[in-house]
Design a protein around this motif. Structure first.
Motif, mmCIF file in Angstrom:
data_model
loop_
_atom_site.group_PDB
_atom_site.id
_atom_site.type_symbol
_atom_site.label_atom_id
_atom_site.label_comp_id
_atom_site.label_asym_id
_atom_site.label_seq_id
_atom_site.Cartn_x
_atom_site.Cartn_y
_atom_site.Cartn_z
ATOM 1 N N ARG A 11 53.997 52.498 70.292
ATOM 2 C CA ARG A 11 55.411 52.557 70.660
ATOM 3 C C ARG A 11 55.910 51.135 70.907
ATOM 4 N NH1 ARG A 11 57.193 57.718 72.214
ATOM 5 N NH2 ARG A 11 55.509 59.256 72.118
ATOM 6 N N VAL A 12 57.042 50.819 70.294
ATOM 7 C CA VAL A 12 57.638 49.494 70.445
ATOM 8 C C VAL A 12 59.115 49.663 70.770
ATOM 9 C CG1 VAL A 12 58.222 47.315 69.298
ATOM 10 C CG2 VAL A 12 56.010 48.386 68.865
ATOM 11 N N THR A 13 59.579 48.926 71.774
ATOM 12 C CA THR A 13 60.976 48.981 72.208
ATOM 13 C C THR A 13 61.606 47.601 72.098
ATOM 14 O OG1 THR A 13 60.512 50.792 73.750
ATOM 15 C CG2 THR A 13 62.517 49.516 74.136
ATOM 16 N N TYR A 14 62.793 47.541 71.534
ATOM 17 C CA TYR A 14 63.546 46.294 71.445
ATOM 18 C C TYR A 14 64.720 46.336 72.416
ATOM 19 C CZ TYR A 14 61.154 45.001 67.076
ATOM 20 O OH TYR A 14 60.234 44.661 66.136
ATOM 21 N N GLU A 25 63.929 52.295 71.498
ATOM 22 C CA GLU A 25 62.560 52.496 71.025
ATOM 23 C C GLU A 25 62.595 52.658 69.509
ATOM 24 O OE1 GLU A 25 59.028 54.778 73.027
ATOM 25 O OE2 GLU A 25 60.018 56.178 71.652
ATOM 26 N N HIS A 28 57.943 55.537 67.656
ATOM 27 C CA HIS A 28 57.783 56.635 68.607
ATOM 28 C C HIS A 28 56.376 57.234 68.568
ATOM 29 C CE1 HIS A 28 62.038 56.093 68.363
ATOM 30 N NE2 HIS A 28 62.173 56.749 67.222
ATOM 31 N N THR A 52 58.240 46.496 61.834
ATOM 32 C CA THR A 52 57.825 46.366 63.233
ATOM 33 C C THR A 52 56.337 46.667 63.386
ATOM 34 O OG1 THR A 52 60.032 46.924 64.041
ATOM 35 C CG2 THR A 52 58.217 47.216 65.580
ATOM 36 N N SER A 56 53.728 44.018 64.909
ATOM 37 C CA SER A 56 52.865 44.354 66.040
ATOM 38 C C SER A 56 51.411 44.012 65.734
ATOM 39 C CB SER A 56 52.994 45.839 66.382
ATOM 40 O OG SER A 56 54.292 46.144 66.847
ATOM 41 N N ASN A 64 54.717 48.610 73.619
ATOM 42 C CA ASN A 64 54.996 49.166 74.941
ATOM 43 C C ASN A 64 53.982 50.232 75.330
ATOM 44 O OD1 ASN A 64 57.941 48.520 73.656
ATOM 45 N ND2 ASN A 64 57.853 48.020 75.832
ATOM 46 N N GLY A 226 61.332 55.645 62.837
ATOM 47 C CA GLY A 226 60.298 55.349 63.818
ATOM 48 C C GLY A 226 59.189 56.374 63.912
#
Length: 285
Positions: A11-14, A25, A28, A52, A56, A64, A226
């Motif tokens: 999970r990655v949030t900007y 996010e 997901h 993304t 990562s 995250n 996502g």
């Protein structure tokens, strides 16, 4: 096939755009693997989150939640010396072959940088540079020239040579042929395929183009907003996909027959009503 790269529940949030905007996010809980000597094609439209994932893996976008394992080791949050060590094993080829090359350095200087970091002696480095240029199909005198003296396809070959210099195990290819014409795309894809056969390097190959993904990949993972919506062998996912979104991607490729093209466009609109528009697009597109 043993797994070289394992991404689990990532999970990655900007940050949101604007002073009071909420964080967004963009991934997901994504999970995928890349085997030793395998190419995993990661496909989706702009805004799907595919780049993304590559960022990562490279340590350029913080996770995250979830884990990223490489060669059995957790690299999710590694920094500093360990991240620099990983750069020898995980390399990247970006979309724009010119902006990724320092215009003030000769090709020889560009290719020698990752070798100098490893402490390789100058004489051995020169020999390795000549070998790399030959490997990507460029003449030996290229080492003394500047990036601006080469075409787009040749510059991408230089970028590939630079990625190969430290003899990595994995190369993240982020839209590496999207800026090239079709004939040059084919030559670069054939080059990547040949390099993989000779060296056993693995690729995480990111693209919005299902035709490109079909040509280069062993397996394909489809990303939408996502989330992974489909994954499987390349020949299956790129010819008889199950998910409506993947079917839309397949229908997005134009055909010469105007009647067939009109039918494909109508079918794509119908599928868009099922899946909803891609981020930043209307359902009618």
């Amino acid at each position: 096939m043993s797994a070289l790269l394992e991404v689990n529940d990532l999970r990655v949030t900007y940050p949101g755009r604007g002073l009071r905007a909420r964080p967004v996010e963009v991934l997901h809980g994504v999970s995928l693997t890349v085997g030793v000597g395998e190419t995993l094609g990661l496909v989706g439209e702009s805004g799907s989150g595919k780049s993304t994932i590559g960022r990562s893996v490279l340590g350029l976008a913080a996770a995250n939640a979830g884990t990223i394992r490489f060669g059995g080791s957790d690299i999710t949050h590694v920094k500093g010396k360990r991240r620099r060590q990983l750069a020898r094993e995980i390399q990247v080829v970006f979309q724009d072959p010119y902006s990724s090359l320092n215009p003030s350095l000769t090709i020889g200087e560009i290719l020698s940088e990752p070798l100098v970091v490893q402490g390789i002696a100058p004489a051995i480095a020169r020999s390795r540079i000549a070998e790399l240029l030959d490997q990507v199909g460029l003449p030996g005198n290229s080492a003394a020239r500047l990036p601006r003296e080469f075409s787009g396809g040749q510059r991408q070959r230089i970028a590939i040579a630079r990625a190969l210099a430290p003899e990595p195990k994995l190369i993240v290819c982020d839209e590496p042929v999207s800026a090239l014409d079709l004939s040059t795309q084919a030559r670069v894809l054939e080059l990547l395929d040949g390099i993989q056969r000779r060296t056993g390097v693995s690729y995480l190959f990111i693209s919005h183009d299902l035709a490109v993904i079909r040509h280069i990949s062993h397996r394909v993972t489809v990303l939408y907003r996502g989330d992974i919506v489909e994954t499987g062998p390349a020949r299956v996912v790129t010819s008889t996909p199950d998910h409506p979104y993947t079917q839309r991607l397949l229908l997005a490729a134009p055909v010469a027959d105007p009647v067939r093209q009109r039918i494909r466009r109508a079918e794509r609109r119908r599928l868009a009503e099922q899946t909803g528009p891609a981020p930043g697009r209307s359902a009618a597109e």
